[in-house]
Motif scaffolding. Structure first.
Motif, short mmCIF file in Angstrom:
data_model
loop_
_atom_site.label_atom_id
_atom_site.label_comp_id
_atom_site.label_asym_id
_atom_site.label_seq_id
_atom_site.Cartn_x
_atom_site.Cartn_y
_atom_site.Cartn_z
N VAL A 68 24.08 31.21 21.00
CA VAL A 68 25.14 31.34 19.99
C VAL A 68 26.49 31.01 20.62
O VAL A 68 26.84 31.54 21.68
N GLU A 69 27.23 30.15 19.95
CA GLU A 69 28.53 29.72 20.44
C GLU A 69 29.63 30.04 19.42
O GLU A 69 29.34 30.44 18.29
N ARG A 70 30.84 29.82 19.84
CA ARG A 70 32.00 30.10 18.98
C ARG A 70 31.86 29.38 17.64
O ARG A 70 31.60 28.18 17.58
N GLY A 71 32.01 30.15 16.56
CA GLY A 71 31.96 29.57 15.21
C GLY A 71 30.58 29.45 14.61
O GLY A 71 30.46 29.12 13.42
N ASP A 72 29.52 29.72 15.40
CA ASP A 72 28.16 29.67 14.84
C ASP A 72 27.98 30.80 13.82
O ASP A 72 28.53 31.88 13.96
N ARG A 73 27.19 30.53 12.81
CA ARG A 73 26.89 31.54 11.81
C ARG A 73 25.60 32.27 12.18
O ARG A 73 24.62 31.64 12.55
#
Length: 548
Positions: free
Chosen positions: A70-75
């Motif tokens: 999971v990275e920045r901005g992932d939902r």
């Protein structure tokens, strides 16, 4: 902004609200630093301290980053009932710089599929009793399912009536991508730097409407923070407040008033997974709860209990809610019993909870309240956009810091929902209302086809789209039907395809719908007709069926 007489504004509150310009998860960090040993959550008599809450959040966030990518901005989807794990997962997603997508746990596989497809989410937090709904979607979008067992957070004996699905023991988790909650924590991962700021996306609750499938409301940390702070400050809540949280946390009202607001102030949340009037009353007595949010149907249920005279509700100093107007007789009965007024408010998924609340000292019955700090709310002529005067009926529009950016991946719906008035961007609520001489807003009707069933919003277009999957249905129109207990219930008027008359019954359609959609939106009534009434342009005239 429309002028309001000063006398009706809460005297202790300024007109402007300054909120922290930070990621929402910083609220948890601050409260954990200030009150590490204080219960943040009490779940059927089992406490979870702020220090332990933060610790689990950090471990879950680390796993999201290290093992799920999971990275920045992932939902990331969050698919659970009210529980400590819901709160842990919510803040873990934020700590991982990602975006929370709360999903109603009553939704079934086909409804859930839309959330997966629309958000592009690869990871979901799900309760063990919901894994069967998630499993068919693993491999076709979803890759990681983090499975929670509610009873893991029932570590102390209790005589409260714990729902069976909460008390259920941990079951073995098998299948590709499925990871038990305990294994996730045992991995011992720690997250990287917190880089998502106030203008990054924070939460994306989905809402339906007059057409199409549910749409994601894009909320930043700034907009979510605004109402988390505004709600507790409107009522003067502080760190020793004890709140009963029983409204669903996946819904914006419960999310803000029953979770984010209390965590901001360092209060204690007494959490219930599901409404039960006797358990709620005992929790109020046992934990000296002073505030709660209940929808009108819950208050009606509580006050109609044959044990109402033996309940000790004396600690309650504030009882608020919204979603449906409180009947006069019930409001009066509550006032006679508790000596307080029911405080109604108004908000939407698009505004991440309230834009209007009644002043606690000057409430009006069956009233939306007044616009809270920094909110410009108006009643306009829906065609000309002209602002209307006192008592004139028109569409309610709102402009404020808590209004969403727009709908995820749906620029047309966004364009249709916002309007420019005098250089300001206003959200069209679709609700018809009026303003009285004191600046209080009242609901009159709805532009949108929405059914209010026990406080749950049911959008006919979404139910119709699901019902068209039935092989026997040629045409269907979903409308509201009066119901003594639910207020309104869902009715489907159906025209069958050729050859199915006499082969398919109304009861069979009802059973099929119940198996293929959430129970609250599933039609309780089905009526067969040879054809549905249509306008000259071929549109189904749902209003003609509404009272049938």
């Amino acid at each position: 902004m429309q002028d309001r007489p000063v006398d009706f504004w809460p005297r202790s509150l300024p007109r402007h609200l300054t909120v922290p310009a930070t990621n929402l998860v910083v609220n948890l960090d601050v409260s954990a630093a200030r009150y590490p040993d204080k219960p943040a959550i009490i779940f059927y008599d089992t406490p979870l301290t702020y220090a332990d809450l933060k610790h689990e959040v950090e471990l879950a966030a680390g796993y999201l980053q290290a093992e799920c990518g999971v990275e920045r901005g992932d939902r990331v989807l969050l698919y659970m009932q009210n529980s400590p794990q819901f709160i842990i997962a919510y803040y873990a997603i934020l700590r991982a710089n990602a975006v929370v997508v709360p999903v109603n746990p009553m939704n079934l596989t086909e409804e859930l599929r839309h959330y997966v497809d629309d958000t592009g989410a690869c990871t979901i937090f799900a309760a063990q009793d919901l894994v069967k709904q998630v499993a068919p979607l693993v491999g076709s979008g979803l890759r990681h399912v983090l499975v929670a067992t509610y009873s893991d957070h029932l570590t102390r004996p209790t005589d409260l009536d714990v729902p069976e699905f909460v008390a259920a023991p941990r079951r073995a988790v098998e299948g590709a991508g499925l990871v038990p909650w305990g294994d996730m924590l045992a991995r011992g991962c720690h997250p990287g730097a917190l880089v998502a700021g106030p203008d990054d996306l924070c939460a994306m609750p989905y809402t339906s409407g007059t057409t199409g499938l549910p749409k994601g409301c894009m909320h930043t940390h700034r907009s979510v923070m605004y109402n988390a702070v505004a709600g507790v400050q409107w009522f003067g809540a502080q760190q020793d407040s004890v709140a009963l949280s029983v409204l669903p946390l996946f819904h914006v009202t419960g999310m803000q008033g029953g979770m984010n607001g209390p965590i901001f102030i360092g209060g204690t949340v007494v959490l219930m997974a599901r409404w039960d009037r006797d358990t709620a009353a005992e929790c109020i007595r046992r934990h000296r709860i002073n505030a709660t949010q209940l929808i009108s149907t819950m208050v009606i249920d509580l006050l109609s209990s044959p044990r109402i005279d033996v309940y000790d509700l004396s600690s309650i100093t504030r009882l608020s809610g919204g979603g449906a107007a409180m009947p006069d007789a019930i409001a009066q009965k509550m006032h006679d019993l508790l000596g307080i007024d029911y405080v109604e408010g108004y908000g939407m998924s698009e505004t991440i909870a309230p834009t209007h609340i009644n002043p606690p000292e000057r409430t009006k019955k069956q009233c939306l309240g007044i616009p809270i700090q920094d909110v410009d709310a108006r009643v306009i002529d829906a065609d000309t956009l002209r602002t209307l005067g006192i008592g004139e009926v028109g569409e309610i529009v709102v402009h404020g810091p808590q209004v969403m950016l727009g709908y995820w991946n749906n620029p047309q719906a966004t364009a249709d929902t916002f309007v420019d008035i005098g250089g300001k961007r206003f959200l069209r609520t679709g609700d018809i209302g009026k303003v009285d001489e004191d600046g209080y807003f009242f609901m009159v009707d709805r532009l949108k086809r929405m059914i209010n069933a026990s406080g749950y919003k049911v959008w006919p277009a979404e139910v119709e789209a699901l019902m068209y999957r039935h092989p026997a249905i040629r045409e269907v129109c979903v409308v509201a039907s009066a119901d003594a207990r639910r207020g309104e219930t869902v009715k489907a008027v159906v025209a069958l395809k050729d050859g199915f008359a006499g082969r398919v019954s109304e009861a069979e359609i009802i059973d099929w719908a119940h198996q293929n959609m959430a129970a609250y939106k599933s039609p309780r009534i089905v009526e067969f007709r040879d054809a549905l009434p249509k306008s000259a342009t071929g549109k189904v005239q749902w209003r003609a069926l509404q009272g049938s």
